[in-house]
Design an enzyme around this catalytic site. Structure first.
Site, PDB file in Angstrom:
ATOM      1  N   HIS A 103       0.773  -1.133   0.052  1.00 42.99           N
ATOM      2  CA  HIS A 103       0.080  -0.122   0.079  1.00 42.99           C
ATOM      3  C   HIS A 103       0.556   1.251  -0.051  1.00 42.99           C
ATOM      4  O   HIS A 103       1.616   1.662   1.114  1.00 42.99           O
ATOM      5  CB  HIS A 103      -0.934   0.019   1.217  1.00 42.99           C
ATOM      6  N   ASP A 160       2.410   3.144   2.919  1.00 42.67           N
ATOM      7  CA  ASP A 160       1.398   4.271   2.612  1.00 42.67           C
ATOM      8  C   ASP A 160       1.811   5.786   2.259  1.00 42.67           C
ATOM      9  O   ASP A 160       1.391   5.895   0.850  1.00 42.67           O
ATOM     10  CB  ASP A 160       0.508   4.416   3.790  1.00 42.67           C
TER      11      ASP A 160
HETATM   12 FE   FE2 Z   1      -3.545   4.932   1.420  1.00 43.52          FE
END
Ligand code: FE2
Length: 431
Positions: A63, A315
């Site tokens: 991610h 992320d």
């Molecule tokens: Fe995200």
């Protein structure tokens, strides 16, 4: 004649003194004792003596946001530190983006990744933009980095597929251009009902087109944000078990335990994959709390116990949502371990898997692992075992892709100048 022989390796499963034979970019043999006898080495163009250090399959990040990475401070920093200000800030930056600047920052991040042994990344790409500038730039980057890094792209409607005019059309255009996976953000739609409708719509689109799904889902401290339930139910209804990922799922942290006891079996039925993003969510969540402040990470040990595949993602690195980071998935694993209190030896080992084998399964990477037949992709770490790698954020002594060395880092050493003490200090314990 072999292209490469790695000798005296320790593998993540604990096997020691292992030899790894490589030919034509693939591993052809993995065997204890192979290459141990220097008098009888099998013929090889190149020999790497691992000296007992850990040889791991490469790190995988399930991610990431490569369209925003390395944009920290553009056009300003996130003052409140919240998800919503981050989204607003990204909205301010978007009209100023150029394809060239996007590609340059993404390529710079890919250099960091390779240096850190991170050789596969799933990146969301914002498709709420008529020009689809980011999608075009990252598709170009994907082609350019393919020799050394697998980049999988998710069509991500950052401003909501229903809330943002034209988002569905643009998302479909991005998929037609070559973006791989269907994304979504149900908790950012106008209402709970719209959020659930967006999940249904996007899962149906994925089923029609034979795509994987990866949604930002319930990235909220609101225990009533329950889109994960719809995501799992749609996964079952449409016959997509194993092909759908729920990213973040932070509302699960705040949910009532009784409700979670009913939810987890549904997630297991859907074989829902989970990506927790510990660095981000420990900083973004709980911002409306006084004290005690909630941790804002999903229920990782309970999801693992239910049999789900759970990965830890990075992320963001230096963007509107997160001002730190360096593509170091061992830092990500360490934060996940701490936040989830996964301190038993078995749980710490699961944290290592959460940045290697688990995300490789989620991305459905072909030929991942240290076994005969797999791609000859691996990282030589200055650690004797996975837990030590996490503890030390071990130096990536060498990184190999398809049997070729693509990065190296000098060993971490420290010298001492103390009376009556050794001249150097060794932080490892497993010799
Ligand atoms: Fe995200």
């Amino acid at each position: 004649m072999l292209d490469l022989l790695v000798r005296r390796a320790t593998l993540p499963d604990g096997r020691r003194d292992v030899g790894i034979a490589v030919q034509d970019g693939r591993i052809v043999e993995v065997r204890a004792g192979l290459g141990a006898d220097t008098q009888a080495l099998p013929p090889a163009r190149d020999v790497l003596d691992a000296e007992g250090w850990l040889v791991s399959p490469p790190f995988v990040d399930a991610h990431f946001h490569m369209d925003s990475t390395l944009s920290y401070g553009l056009p300003r920093v996130n003052a409140s530190g919240t998800l919503l200000e981050g989204i607003a800030l990204w909205g301010e930056l978007k009209p100023q983006l150029t394809q060239q600047a996007l590609a340059e920052r993404a390529l710079a991040y890919c250099d960091w990744a390779v240096a850190k042994g991170l050789l596969a990344i799933r990146s969301h790409v914002d498709v709420c933009d008529e020009r689809l500038l980011a999608a075009e730039a990252l598709l170009d980057v994907k082609r350019r980095v393919a020799p050394y890094l697998d980049l999988q792209l998710v069509a991500f409607p950052q401003d909501g597929v229903l809330r943002s005019p034209g988002a569905l059309t643009n998302l479909k255009r991005a998929l037609a251009m070559g973006v791989d996976v269907v994304g979504g953000i149900p908790h950012f739609e106008r209402t709970m009902a719209d959020g659930a409708a967006s999940v249904r719509l996007l899962c149906e689109l994925a089923a029609e087109q034979g795509r994987l799904v990866d949604m930002h889902c319930d990235e909220s401290d609101d225990p009533l944000s329950r889109h994960v339930e719809t995501l799992a139910a749609e996964t079952v209804r449409l016959g997509l078990p194993g092909r759908v990922t729920g990213s973040h799922l932070t509302s699960m942290h705040s949910m009532d335990n009784y409700y979670v006891s009913k939810l987890l079996p549904l997630l297991a039925e859907a074989r829902l994959n989970v990506v927790a993003n510990p660095l981000i969510n420990i900083t973004l969540q709980g911002r409306h709390d006084s004290y005690p402040k909630r941790r804002g990470m999903t229920r990782v040990p309970e999801q693992l116990a239910a049999g789900l595949t759970v990965a830890f993602g990075h992320d963001c690195v230096m963007d509107p949502w997160y001002s730190l980071g360096s593509a170091d998935m061992l830092e990500v694993a360490s934060m996940g371990l701490h936040v989830a209190q996964m301190t038993s030896r078995a749980a710490m080992r699961q944290c290592f898997d959460a940045v290697t084998a688990a995300p490789a399964r989620i991305l459905q990477l072909e030929g991942y692992g240290i076994e005969a037949g797999c791609h000859a992709d691996f990282v030589l770490l200055q650690a004797r075992e996975p837990l030590e790698a996490i503890r030390l954020r071990a130096a990536r002594l060498a990184v190999y892709r398809r049997g070729r060395r693509v990065a190296a880092t000098a060993p971490a050493t420290a010298t001492l100048a103390l009376p009556g003490r050794p001249a150097s200090v060794d932080f490892t314990l497993q010799r």
